[in-house]
Design a protein around this motif. Structure first.
Motif, PDB file in Angstrom:
ATOM      1  N   VAL C  87       0.890  -1.054  -0.010  1.00  0.00           N
ATOM      2  CA  VAL C  87       0.067   0.037   0.043  1.00  0.00           C
ATOM      3  C   VAL C  87       0.733   1.221  -0.067  1.00  0.00           C
ATOM      4  O   VAL C  87       1.775   1.428   0.831  1.00  0.00           O
ATOM      5  N   GLU C  97      -2.039   5.151   8.427  1.00  0.00           N
ATOM      6  CA  GLU C  97      -2.458   3.980   7.528  1.00  0.00           C
ATOM      7  C   GLU C  97      -1.979   2.658   8.045  1.00  0.00           C
ATOM      8  O   GLU C  97      -2.715   1.737   7.953  1.00  0.00           O
ATOM      9  N   LYS C  98      -0.840   2.906   8.745  1.00  0.00           N
ATOM     10  CA  LYS C  98      -0.619   1.472   9.475  1.00  0.00           C
ATOM     11  C   LYS C  98      -1.536   1.176  10.402  1.00  0.00           C
ATOM     12  O   LYS C  98      -1.856  -0.199  10.715  1.00  0.00           O
ATOM     13  N   LYS C 101      -4.558  -0.143   8.686  1.00  0.00           N
ATOM     14  CA  LYS C 101      -4.198  -1.622   8.317  1.00  0.00           C
ATOM     15  C   LYS C 101      -4.280  -2.795   9.399  1.00  0.00           C
ATOM     16  O   LYS C 101      -4.948  -3.720   9.301  1.00  0.00           O
ATOM     17  N   ASP C 102      -3.861  -2.288  10.443  1.00  0.00           N
ATOM     18  CA  ASP C 102      -3.994  -3.194  11.630  1.00  0.00           C
ATOM     19  C   ASP C 102      -5.659  -3.583  11.870  1.00  0.00           C
ATOM     20  O   ASP C 102      -5.894  -4.598  12.263  1.00  0.00           O
ATOM     21  N   PHE C 104      -7.855  -3.498   9.869  1.00  0.00           N
ATOM     22  CA  PHE C 104      -8.155  -4.322   8.852  1.00  0.00           C
ATOM     23  C   PHE C 104      -7.799  -5.819   9.034  1.00  0.00           C
ATOM     24  O   PHE C 104      -8.828  -6.775   8.901  1.00  0.00           O
ATOM     25  N   ILE C 117      -0.094  -7.100   4.681  1.00  0.00           N
ATOM     26  CA  ILE C 117      -0.513  -5.715   4.105  1.00  0.00           C
ATOM     27  C   ILE C 117       0.615  -4.805   4.599  1.00  0.00           C
ATOM     28  O   ILE C 117       1.073  -4.702   5.926  1.00  0.00           O
ATOM     29  N   THR C 118       1.492  -4.122   3.618  1.00  0.00           N
ATOM     30  CA  THR C 118       2.480  -3.345   3.959  1.00  0.00           C
ATOM     31  C   THR C 118       2.319  -1.934   3.664  1.00  0.00           C
ATOM     32  O   THR C 118       2.499  -1.788   2.269  1.00  0.00           O
ATOM     33  N   PRO C 119       1.882  -1.124   4.303  1.00  0.00           N
ATOM     34  CA  PRO C 119       2.003   0.200   3.957  1.00  0.00           C
ATOM     35  C   PRO C 119       3.466   0.765   3.754  1.00  0.00           C
ATOM     36  O   PRO C 119       4.301   0.693   4.732  1.00  0.00           O
ATOM     37  N   TYR C 365      -9.845  -3.766   0.277  1.00  0.00           N
ATOM     38  CA  TYR C 365      -9.211  -2.976   1.232  1.00  0.00           C
ATOM     39  C   TYR C 365      -9.326  -1.549   0.700  1.00  0.00           C
ATOM     40  O   TYR C 365      -9.465  -0.644   1.645  1.00  0.00           O
ATOM     41  N   VAL C 369     -10.606   1.194   3.254  1.00  0.00           N
ATOM     42  CA  VAL C 369      -9.814   2.534   3.760  1.00  0.00           C
ATOM     43  C   VAL C 369     -10.514   3.796   3.350  1.00  0.00           C
ATOM     44  O   VAL C 369     -10.359   4.849   4.019  1.00  0.00           O
ATOM     45  N   SER C 374     -13.619   4.703   8.366  1.00  0.00           N
ATOM     46  CA  SER C 374     -12.416   5.002   8.147  1.00  0.00           C
ATOM     47  C   SER C 374     -12.255   6.437   7.776  1.00  0.00           C
ATOM     48  O   SER C 374     -11.141   7.264   8.366  1.00  0.00           O
TER      49      SER C 374
END
Lengths: 511, 293, 481
Positions: C87, C97-98, C101-102, C104, C117-119, C365, C369, C374
């Motif tokens: 991401v 965003e991190k 992501k957690d 999600f 998932i890696t922002p 996703y 977001v 969100s």
């Protein structure tokens, strides 16, 4: 005009004479340039013609080994006693054919494909095109419960073009090697016929460090240059003949060949562009002249001052200036911009509106001055190094003969420096024509308050204007065309000047 | 007698006056040249945020701009400065070594050796660098991709060194002035051309070697356009220049400008150190005596 | 000095000048109509329901009822039991965003697959060029400013939004934001924030509510207090508003831009610009980027500026949060009347890569977001998200961006948020950047700069010539006069 007459003229007359010689020499130089270019091409055709003739005659006169080497490279060498060299040649031949089979031929074939479907954003076919670079269009599949689209990209035209050009270059190189192979086969045959032994591999290697040292020295640099400088240039030239513009951008879209259409477009396109082109061209040349010469002269003066007898702490002075070059240019130029802009640091410090960057004429002068700031450390370093190389006894004998400081400078120091750095001067001049950084980072080509400039401003150079055009419109093929034109102009100009200069004519003079 | 003494005395005082004038000019120039760097240094100690401030000396002095670049996880997550510095150091050292080597090889070949296509190569060398080359970035990336080394530091080294072959002008001019009689003497003694190159010419070229090494070392610290393109989104592999530029976009500039300044100051350090070390090679010996007598 | 080594020149625009001057814009494109003509942002004509459930054609896949269905979708797509998504977001948004992501992962983790998932941070204006450089190495989900959409679609790097999801997107977000996410009627992105445009920030201690109604009023009040108002007249992004106020129109079909700027209407706009520029130096500063705005507020030379929320925190820090006011743009004197100054709008949107390996997961996703919850978290207020900084103190992770979700805009926080109100009020007068092409910005900026340099002192003929030059530079198709 002979030497005695020349020496007897006054300084003013001598200068006038030299100037006249320079300017009257230009048409001659241009004529020479065309002659040279003509001779160059003439030579190429002659060489090719000779080459074919020789190729044929060598085959006819060749023995078994030589004849065989026309198909199996290296056979001639092996037959005539140069086993290792022959094996190397054979290996190269096998390597080339392997490359072509696995990769090269495929890329070449894709360079021109017919009956290729052209798709729109949704994947529907809207046209069929011929002469396309690449043949597999991108497709979209709708997957999953949510019917999400997943694109499978087809051929990437820009990459195919690149690899195609690469393959062509490799093929040309291989072809040269092949011809060399036949020549070598025949040459060794002659040597054996004369009763002598052809060179052994050990002798060949030794010669690479002696008579043929230039090959050893130049092979790595030439290879790197071919890959990373020549290849992109040829790639860009080819691009100018395609329709790689904003509607035909990879990875989704394929582009195809359109011949000379782009050249026509550029020349007949909107009047705003041609008007701007002239203005920018003039400023580019003016800038290049001023930027190069102010740096050059100021650098020499600075180096002389630091190098002067009796000045202590030479290392410290030099280090101060080197530190200013050690900070990356984009940082220092950003600082300059922050300091010089309206209501920036200098404006606030002195509580006035200097308008360094917001007035066209001021901006141009500022750019030259800032370029001085950026460039003097480099010219100072070069000149310092050269100054230290001038033999001291030259100065000694001059002083004994009664020369004062100024005469020592004009008769010993300056001619020496000028001679060594003339090629550098020319390259710097040419480089300043394309000096993207200083202009773009300091003024962005601005100030942007003149509507007669299309997509540019009063301090824009040809290259920064070109960059802006590409960025805004993404018409890479047109950008390539303009780039080629700019390149041809600057290349011609510098070739003329370079070959006219004394340094290139009298390389042996100083040693 | 008295005449020459007086003349000599006059000469000495004239020289002294000239020297004083030179010192003054040098000092003034140094101040002008250093001022922006000084400004940069001051900004790097500034504690308040913001990009342009109307004053030079910080209101709040702090070292934190330097330390935060390395140990503030908020910063290093998106801007791993330490890694960038290391990357750039490695790339700079290797490309400096390779480039200097290449420049010397090419300059010597053009200066000393005579071979058939020499003039052609000289002309080509002049114009090859002139092509306005932004297309070449995409081309270079794809070439590296073909060899599967795209996005690596090694590829960066290769690219930076590749252009070095065109930078032979100054070194060649310098070699042109080294007396050919040295070569001839050596050849009579039975040396091969490569031996002449290593044993005679190189030792005499120290100032030019220093200049070439320095400029090729500086190069990787200052290029950001190519690196940003080449490394895509792999922040860990950026070099210092590309990384620092990230600190100056519209959203980050307000908060991070002072860190940017600190980062820029740090960049100047290895380059200056290199120059200081090489100073003693810079003041080279002189060729004069080698062939006399 | 020229470095001989410098040779490669880029498509990646990271130059500070450009960033400051263009504020993240690149060429635009897209639909040709202007933004919604109904003044109210809520209750658009698409038929009223504000909530997230019901309506026949939509399925709210983020509802609790559908958690297991979503997990099934993800499971069917997993490769080797893994779903890997990269991401991209701006570096300042990275921590938020991190956290998101957690959330999600926590919600949709399952024993059948592993969610990775890696922002990572890529500045939003760079997204399209980085994708085009090597699309297979791009992020699966990325955030970008709406004006880049056309480039992304032209190069094929961005995937169409799933039509099922788009039903929801259309219903839940404002019309204007949905519109900028489509090209030629096909949706390609999920709208996320609506405050990438600009409005008027001012110092409440200097200006009363009446002062800020007209541009002339602001200038004279500022002048009387020895301060200035900053409006970047030499920047097309800002000065185009004068032309739109005058009634001029523009459209761009991806290839050619068509405008009627070179007309009497355009001329009246130029005159209005000239009128403002007459006060340059006495109450009005006509040029400057973000750095100048903030510096001006800090040292007191500026008391009002036309800029956007990205400068909000800086301005608040400079003069104190309680003194900061935000409101829609003032009116300008044009053709003898006061008319509302128009502007360009701006949105941040979320896209999905065209050839991602996990299309379903990526679209889910992206939708997550940019969903109502969100967007509220991203805004903060009652939904503020906090984390810890390196010393263990509390830190706000929410970004304060104004949502595009209709329900979110109805919450108390946003109804009272000045910046939200200002954006809202300005919205009917803002145009999407997609109506102009890439060639528009530089000439239009030059026009404003030229008027500014002359301090408005141009004869009518000069104005006409300059206008003609400007329009010829970007207007290929029409030969209007």
């Amino acid at each position: 005009m002979n030497y005695l007459d020349y020496v007897q003229m006054t300084k003013g007359q001598q200068i006038a004479y030299n100037l006249k010689k320079f300017f009257t020499g230009i048409p001659g130089a241009i004529k020479n340039l065309f002659l040279v270019i003509g001779a160059f091409f003439g030579n190429i055709f002659k060489t090719i013609g000779n080459g074919f003739a020789n190729y044929g005659s060598r085959f006819a006169k060749g023995d078994i080994g030589t004849k065989l080497s026309y198909i199996v490279m290296g056979a001639g060498n092996i037959f005539h006693g140069q086993v290792v060299k022959g094996i190397i040649m054979l290996a190269l031949e096998i390597g080339y054919f392997y490359y072509m089979a696995v990769f090269g031929l495929g890329q070449l074939a894709k360079l021109y494909c017919n009956n290729v479907p052209i798709t729109d954003a949704q994947g529907n076919t809207i046209a069929i095109a011929n002469g396309v670079v690449g043949s597999v269009p991108s497709t979209i599949e709708y997957v999953g419960i949510l019917q999400t689209p997943q694109t499978k990209f087809g051929d990437d035209s820009s990459v195919i073009l690149l690899y195609g050009v690469l393959t062509i270059l490799i093929t040309i190189a291989f072809f040269a090697l092949y011809i060399g192979n036949t020549k070598s086969a025949y040459a060794t045959q002659e040597i054996k016929a004369a009763g002598k032994q052809p060179k052994s591999i050990v002798q060949e290697i030794k010669s690479l460090f002696d008579e043929r040292f230039h090959i050893t020295l130049l092979s790595l640099p030439v290879l790197l240059l071919l890959m990373f400088t020549v290849l992109p240039i040829i790639y860009t030239v080819f691009m100018a003949f395609t329709n790689y513009d904003k509607e035909h951008q990879p990875p989704k879209n394929l582009f195809w060949w359109v011949g000379f259409k782009n050249f026509a477009d550029v020349f007949y396109s909107d009047p705003a562009t041609s008007r701007t082109f002239g203005k920018i061209l003039v400023w580019t040349i003016v800038w290049a002249i001023f930027a190069t010469f102010t740096n050059y002269v100021a650098g020499i003066i600075l180096a002389l001052m630091i190098n002067k007898k009796g000045i202590k702490l030479k290392a410290m002075w030099r280090t101060i200036f080197v530190v200013t070059a050690a900070v990356p240019q984009f940082v220092t130029l950003l600082i300059m911009n922050l300091m010089l802009r309206d209501n920036g640091t200098l404006d606030t410090m002195f509580n006035t509106q200097f308008h360094f960057l917001s007035n066209a004429m001021n901006a141009r002068i500022t750019v030259i001055v800032v370029n001085l700031w950026v460039g003097i450390p480099y010219t100072m370093l070069i000149t310092s190094g050269l100054l230290m190389n001038i033999p001291e006894d030259l100065y000694e004998s001059a002083r004994i003969d009664g020369a004062n400081a100024v005469q020592q400078f004009t008769k010993i120091t300056f001619p020496y420096i000028f001679f060594v750095t003339t090629p550098y001067l020319i390259t710097t001049f040419v480089g300043n024509i394309n000096n993207f950084n200083v202009i773009f980072l300091l003024t962005g080509g601005g100030p942007n308050n003149d509507t007669s400039y299309s997509q540019s401003g009063p301090t824009d150079l040809l290259v920064t204007w070109l960059y802006k055009l590409t960025l805004n419109e993404k018409d890479f093929n047109l950008a390539a065309v303009i780039g080629i034109i700019v390149f041809v102009i600057t290349a011609a100009g510098s070739l003329i000047t370079f070959n006219m200069s004394k340094a290139s004519k009298n390389e042996e003079e100083f040693s | 007698m008295t005449n020459t003494n007086a003349a000599q005395g006059g000469y000495a005082s004239k020289r002294k006056a000239a020297n004083v004038a030179v010192y003054i000019i040098l000092s003034v120039m140094s101040v002008i040249w250093i001022f922006p760097i000084f400004w940069l240094l001051m900004q790097s100690f500034r504690g308040e945020k913001g990009a342009i401030v109307p004053y030079v000396f910080p209101k709040q002095w702090t070292f934190s701009n330097y330390t935060r670049l390395f140990n503030d996880p908020d910063i290093t997550e998106a801007f791993p400065y330490g890694k960038w510095f290391l990357n750039t150091l490695i790339v700079a050292i290797f490309s400096c070594l390779i480039s200097t080597f290449i420049v010397l090889m090419v300059s010597y070949a053009f200066s000393r050796l005579r071979f058939k296509s020499r003039k052609t190569f000289l002309n080509l060398g002049l114009i090859l660098g002139m092509f306005p080359g932004f297309m070449s970035m995409a081309a270079t990336y794809n070439i590296m991709k073909a060899f599967h080394i795209e996005g690596t530091l090694g590829a960066l080294v290769i690219v930076y060194s590749a252009g070095a072959g065109l930078g032979y002008q100054v070194a060649k001019g310098y070699f042109d002035t080294v007396s050919r009689s040295l070569d001839e003497a050596a050849m009579i003694d039975g040396a091969t051309r490569s031996q002449i190159f290593y044993k005679i010419i190189l030792p005499l070229s120290k100032p030019i070697i220093v200049y070439t090494a320095l400029t090729t070392f500086i190069g990787p610290w200052t290029d950001y356009i190519f690196v940003s393109y080449f490394m895509l989104d792999d922040k860990e592999n950026y070099t210092v220049a590309a990384g620092l530029v990230q600190l100056t976009n519209a959203t980050t500039m307000y908060d991070y400008f002072t860190l940017f300044c600190a980062g820029a100051v740090l960049v100047a350090i290895p380059i200056t150190i290199l120059f200081v070390i090489m100073q003693k090679f810079y003041v080279a010996g002189v060729t004069g005596g080698a062939v006399k007598g | 000095m020229v470095s001989k080594r410098k040779r490669a020149l880029a498509l990646v625009l990271t130059g500070m000048m450009a960033a400051a001057a263009l504020a993240g814009c690149t060429d635009g494109g897209g639909s040709t109509t202007t933004s919604s003509s109904t003044p109210a942002a809520q209750n658009s004509s698409a038929g009223g329901s504000e909530g997230s459930t019901d309506a026949a054609a939509t399925t709210d896949i983020l509802s609790d009822a559908m958690v297991n269905d979503v997990k099934d979708m993800l499971a069917s797509e997993a490769k080797d039991g893994k779903i890997t998504l990269k991401v991209w977001c701006s570096s300042s948004d990275l921590q938020f965003e991190k956290w998101l992501k957690d959330q999600f992962i926590e919600r949709y983790s399952d024993s059948r697959y592993e969610l990775k998932i890696t922002p990572s941070s890529v500045e939003e204006p760079d997204v399209s060029s980085k994708l085009q450089a090597d699309v297979s190495k791009g992020a699966d989900v990325f955030s970008f400013p709406d004006d880049q959409l056309r480039t992304l679609v032209d190069t094929g790097c961005i995937a169409q939004v799933s039509s099922i999801l788009n039903e929801n997107v259309k219903k839940e977000n404002t019309d204007a934001s949905v519109e900028v996410c489509s090209i030629d009627g096909v949706p390609y992105a999920f709208p996320k924030t609506s405050d990438n445009g600009y409005f008027l920030y001012y110092d409440k201690r200097v200006f009363s509510d009446d002062d800020i109604k007209t541009f002339d009023g602001i200038i004279s009040k500022a002048n009387s207090q020895n301060k200035n108002v900053l409006f970047a007249m030499d920047n097309a992004w800002y000065n185009a508003g004068f032309f739109f106020t005058a009634g001029c129109e523009s459209s761009y079909d991806g290839k050619t831009q068509t405008t009627d700027f070179d007309s009497d209407k355009g001329l009246s706009a130029v005159k209005a610009m000239a009128h403002i520029c007459e006060s340059a130096g006495s109450g009005f500063i006509g040029s400057g980027g973000d750095a100048d705005v903030l510096a001006g507020f800090q040292n007191g030379t500026i008391a009002a500026a036309v800029t956007g929320t990205w400068n909000g925190p800086g301005i608040k820090e400079a003069i104190g949060e309680e003194n900061v006011g935000a409101t829609k743009l003032p009116t300008i004197l044009i053709n003898g009347e006061q008319q509302q100054l128009c502007s360009f709008g701006g949105y941040k949107v979320e896209g999905v890569r065209a050839n991602t390996e996990f299309p379903t997961a990526a679209q889910v996703y992206a939708y997550y977001v940019t969903s109502e919850q969100s967007q509220l978290y991203r805004y903060g207020g009652a939904n503020v998200v906090k984390g810890k900084d390196k010393d263990g103190n509390d830190k706000v992770l929410s970004r304060g961006f104004i949502p595009t979700n209709k329900a979110a805009l109805e919450t108390e926080d946003l109804k009272n948020d000045e910046a939200a109100i200002a954006t809202n009020e300005q919205r009917p007068y803002s145009k999407p950047q997609s109506i102009v092409g890439g060639k528009f910005w530089s000439p239009q900026g030059n026009l404003g700069g030229s008027i500014l340099a002359a301090k408005g002192n141009l004869s009518e003929d000069e104005m006409k010539t300059q206008l003609k030059d400007t329009v010829t530079a970007f207007n290929k198709a029409s030969d209007n006069s």
